[in-house]
Motif scaffolding. Structure first.
Motif, PDB file in Angstrom:
ATOM      1  N   PHE A 223       5.500   0.456   4.808  1.00 41.41           N
ATOM      2  CA  PHE A 223       5.260  -0.286   6.046  1.00 41.41           C
ATOM      3  C   PHE A 223       6.544  -1.008   6.485  1.00 41.41           C
ATOM      4  CE2 PHE A 223       3.973  -4.271   8.217  1.00 41.41           C
ATOM      5  CZ  PHE A 223       3.487  -3.686   9.375  1.00 41.41           C
ATOM      6  N   ILE A 224       7.210  -1.644   5.541  1.00 39.26           N
ATOM      7  CA  ILE A 224       8.447  -2.359   5.875  1.00 39.26           C
ATOM      8  C   ILE A 224       9.513  -1.374   6.365  1.00 39.26           C
ATOM      9  CG2 ILE A 224      10.350  -3.679   4.808  1.00 39.26           C
ATOM     10  CD1 ILE A 224       8.030  -4.939   3.023  1.00 39.26           C
ATOM     11  N   GLU A 225       9.574  -0.227   5.715  1.00 38.42           N
ATOM     12  CA  GLU A 225      10.555   0.806   6.106  1.00 38.42           C
ATOM     13  C   GLU A 225      10.332   1.249   7.550  1.00 38.42           C
ATOM     14  OE1 GLU A 225      10.753   4.270   3.315  1.00 38.42           O
ATOM     15  OE2 GLU A 225      10.954   5.425   5.170  1.00 38.42           O
ATOM     16  N   THR A 226       9.079   1.398   7.959  1.00 36.38           N
ATOM     17  CA  THR A 226       8.831   1.910   9.308  1.00 36.38           C
ATOM     18  C   THR A 226       8.772   0.776  10.341  1.00 36.38           C
ATOM     19  OG1 THR A 226       6.481   1.959   8.754  1.00 36.38           O
ATOM     20  CG2 THR A 226       7.664   4.019   8.567  1.00 36.38           C
ATOM     21  N   PHE A 227       8.231  -0.367   9.970  1.00 40.36           N
ATOM     22  CA  PHE A 227       8.088  -1.469  10.933  1.00 40.36           C
ATOM     23  C   PHE A 227       9.412  -2.195  11.185  1.00 40.36           C
ATOM     24  CE2 PHE A 227       6.809  -5.899  12.030  1.00 40.36           C
ATOM     25  CZ  PHE A 227       6.169  -5.613  13.225  1.00 40.36           C
ATOM     26  N   LYS A 228      10.276  -2.193  10.192  1.00 36.52           N
ATOM     27  CA  LYS A 228      11.561  -2.887  10.300  1.00 36.52           C
ATOM     28  C   LYS A 228      11.415  -4.334  10.803  1.00 36.52           C
ATOM     29  CE  LYS A 228      14.665   1.056  10.742  1.00 36.52           C
ATOM     30  NZ  LYS A 228      13.713   2.010  10.129  1.00 36.52           N
ATOM     31  N   PRO A 229      10.777  -5.165  10.013  1.00 36.37           N
ATOM     32  CA  PRO A 229      10.615  -6.563  10.424  1.00 36.37           C
ATOM     33  C   PRO A 229      11.964  -7.283  10.408  1.00 36.37           C
ATOM     34  CG  PRO A 229      10.034  -6.317   8.119  1.00 36.37           C
ATOM     35  CD  PRO A 229      10.295  -4.924   8.643  1.00 36.37           C
ATOM     36  N   ASP A 230      12.124  -8.260  11.278  1.00 37.85           N
ATOM     37  CA  ASP A 230      13.354  -9.068  11.244  1.00 37.85           C
ATOM     38  C   ASP A 230      13.366  -9.971  10.022  1.00 37.85           C
ATOM     39  OD1 ASP A 230      14.421  -8.302  13.951  1.00 37.85           O
ATOM     40  OD2 ASP A 230      12.420  -9.037  14.474  1.00 37.85           O
ATOM     41  N   MET A 231      12.169 -10.410   9.611  1.00 36.10           N
ATOM     42  CA  MET A 231      12.042 -11.251   8.426  1.00 36.10           C
ATOM     43  C   MET A 231      10.954 -10.646   7.530  1.00 36.10           C
ATOM     44  SD  MET A 231      12.395 -13.318  11.383  1.00 36.10           S
ATOM     45  CE  MET A 231      10.888 -14.176  11.794  1.00 36.10           C
ATOM     46  N   CYS A 232      11.025 -10.962   6.244  1.00 38.77           N
ATOM     47  CA  CYS A 232       9.955 -10.492   5.361  1.00 38.77           C
ATOM     48  C   CYS A 232       9.748 -11.510   4.241  1.00 38.77           C
ATOM     49  CB  CYS A 232      10.308  -9.119   4.797  1.00 38.77           C
ATOM     50  SG  CYS A 232       9.008  -8.467   3.756  1.00 38.77           S
ATOM     51  N   GLY A 233       8.601 -12.162   4.252  1.00 38.59           N
ATOM     52  CA  GLY A 233       8.313 -13.202   3.254  1.00 38.59           C
ATOM     53  C   GLY A 233       7.519 -12.640   2.094  1.00 38.59           C
ATOM     54  N   ILE A 234       8.143 -12.623   0.922  1.00 31.93           N
ATOM     55  CA  ILE A 234       7.343 -12.245  -0.251  1.00 31.93           C
ATOM     56  C   ILE A 234       7.521 -13.298  -1.337  1.00 31.93           C
ATOM     57  CG2 ILE A 234       7.592  -9.770   0.270  1.00 31.93           C
ATOM     58  CD1 ILE A 234       9.162  -9.587  -2.418  1.00 31.93           C
ATOM     59  N   GLY A 235       6.418 -13.591  -2.011  1.00 33.86           N
ATOM     60  CA  GLY A 235       6.456 -14.555  -3.101  1.00 33.86           C
ATOM     61  C   GLY A 235       5.319 -14.229  -4.030  1.00 33.86           C
ATOM     62  N   PRO A 236       5.390 -14.735  -5.254  1.00 34.26           N
ATOM     63  CA  PRO A 236       4.323 -14.431  -6.202  1.00 34.26           C
ATOM     64  C   PRO A 236       2.996 -15.046  -5.773  1.00 34.26           C
ATOM     65  CG  PRO A 236       5.740 -16.161  -7.061  1.00 34.26           C
ATOM     66  CD  PRO A 236       6.404 -15.648  -5.814  1.00 34.26           C
ATOM     67  N   PHE A 237       1.915 -14.338  -6.021  1.00 31.96           N
ATOM     68  CA  PHE A 237       0.585 -14.946  -5.942  1.00 31.96           C
ATOM     69  C   PHE A 237       0.514 -16.008  -7.036  1.00 31.96           C
ATOM     70  CE2 PHE A 237      -3.508 -15.062  -8.198  1.00 31.96           C
ATOM     71  CZ  PHE A 237      -4.280 -15.665  -7.220  1.00 31.96           C
ATOM     72  N   VAL A 238      -0.021 -17.171  -6.689  1.00 36.05           N
ATOM     73  CA  VAL A 238      -0.236 -18.238  -7.670  1.00 36.05           C
ATOM     74  C   VAL A 238      -1.674 -18.698  -7.486  1.00 36.05           C
ATOM     75  CG1 VAL A 238       0.534 -20.510  -8.481  1.00 36.05           C
ATOM     76  CG2 VAL A 238       2.189 -18.969  -7.401  1.00 36.05           C
ATOM     77  N   PRO A 239      -2.492 -18.697  -8.538  1.00 34.10           N
ATOM     78  CA  PRO A 239      -3.894 -19.040  -8.344  1.00 34.10           C
ATOM     79  C   PRO A 239      -4.082 -20.493  -7.914  1.00 34.10           C
ATOM     80  CG  PRO A 239      -3.384 -18.789 -10.686  1.00 34.10           C
ATOM     81  CD  PRO A 239      -2.169 -18.362  -9.931  1.00 34.10           C
TER      82      PRO A 239
END
Ligand code: 5AD
Ligand code: FES
Length: 350
Positions: A223-239
């Protein structure tokens, strides 16, 4: 997978910025610390070629923890009756921006739950007041799903960027993380609408969320490869202790950092934050994120009085520090690993 083919896939990604979903999931499944180190080295090199050793700062203002949604992972979901709800007034928010401006911030991120108080009218006035007071600043919104008309009005009022994590690019996985009133298709459509309207757009997802697999992650990367977002927020899931996912394990620093490297290689110009969640599960998490290819940090500018209440997950850091302390802390942390915080708007360099 043997070592040569693992490193070969990383090279292929660095050179072509694309892999098949099968290749992405094989890469994730077969990763080793050596391969992750190699991917990080290539990711840092390509980021250096575009952004040098600059790390961009964004001042995060958590404007409301009132939310009509009930996402199963989120501490501010509407059915969490233990949450102490708050909402900042437009005047409060403007003062946070003024304080942020004095501290050198040139991007303000207004983030909050889907709170009906923030109608188009309220937000239009707020955005234009911020822009009037600080015309050299970018305004980023992170306020969830809204209609096209609403996104358009906010854009016309002066908003520059919008963050809306897609959460997972696999529809079945999406349905396991969200109540049935929430629609995967609508979420993805919002992202395309935002892009069409001319926003700089950010998507993203949690790493290690319940029921995530190498296959769902491969879809995220595609999805990121095709959508090419200007920003991308990823972080660990924390319960979070008061959610249905309280007994699931956190995501890991190791996988988060590996994915940061892959995302940098997939789309070299992307603005990639090293998130607070990463700093929460490891005291040096944000430094490690930068050393894996991230180039943005987001110190907290919310009033200290409400910080603890914006509790998306347990043990969130930076809830006692004043804005200036948070800013100084991150500046020192970035210096310690050889990076320089820059205080311009930090637009994407496509
Ligand atoms: N752990 C980590 N991240 C979370 N978010 C929400 N709840 C959690 C959690 N328990 C993230 C979501 C959301 C962003 C604002 O915070 O991805 O989009
Ligand atoms: Fe907030 Fe360190 S970044 S206290």
């Amino acid at each position: 997978m043997n070592k040569n083919s693992l490193f070969g896939l990383i090279d292929k990604l660095a050179e072509t910025h694309s892999l098949s979903e099968e290749e992405y999931s094989a890469l994730i499944e077969s990763r080793t610390p050596e391969a992750a180190g190699y991917a990080a080295g290539r990711a840092v090199a390509v980021r250096k070629s575009i952004y040098g050793n600059a790390v961009f700062v964004r001042g995060l203002i958590e404007i409301s923890n009132i939310c009509k949604n009930d996402c199963l992972y989120c501490g501010i979901r509407r059915s969490n009756s233990q949450a102490q709800r708050y909402r900042l007034t437009p005047d409060n928010i403007l003062s946070c921006c003024d304080e942020g401006y004095r501290l050198g911030f040139r991007t303000f991120v207004l983030q909050g739950g889907e709170d009906g108080f923030f109608t188009d009218e309220v937000l239009e006035r707020l955005i234009s007041d911020i822009k009037k007071a600080h015309p050299d600043c970018a305004v980023t919104l992170s306020l969830g799903e809204r209609s096209r008309e609403s996104y358009k009005r906010l854009k016309d009022a002066g908003a520059d960027r919008y963050l809306l994590r897609h959460e997972t690019a696999d529809g079945t996985h999406y349905a396991r993380l969200h109540p049935k009133e929430m629609s995967f298709d609508n979420r993805i459509n919002c992202l395309f609408t935002l892009k069409e309207l001319g926003y700089q757009v950010g998507c993203g997802f949690m790493v290690g969320s319940p029921y995530q697999s190498p296959e769902t992650l491969a879809k995220d990367l595609k999805f990121i490869e095709t959508f090419k977002p200007d920003m991308c927020g990823i972080g660990p899931f924390v319960p979070h202790h008061a959610t249905p996912f309280k007994d699931f394990a956190s995501g890991t620093v190791e996988l988060t950092c590996f994915l940061l490297s892959l995302i940098r290689l997939i789309y070299p110009p992307v603005l990639l934050p090293s998130t607070t969640a990463l700093g929460t599960i490891d005291p040096l998490g944000r430094e490690k994120g930068i050393q894996s290819g991230a180039n943005v940090v987001m110190p907290n500018l919310s009033p200290v009085a409400v910080r603890k209440n914006y509790e998306l997950y347990d043990n969130k850091i930076c809830t006692d520090e004043e804005s200036a302390q948070c800013r100084g802390c991150l500046e020192r942390r970035m210096k310690s690993i050889g990076y320089e915080i820059v205080t311009d708007r930090g637009d994407v360099r496509k």
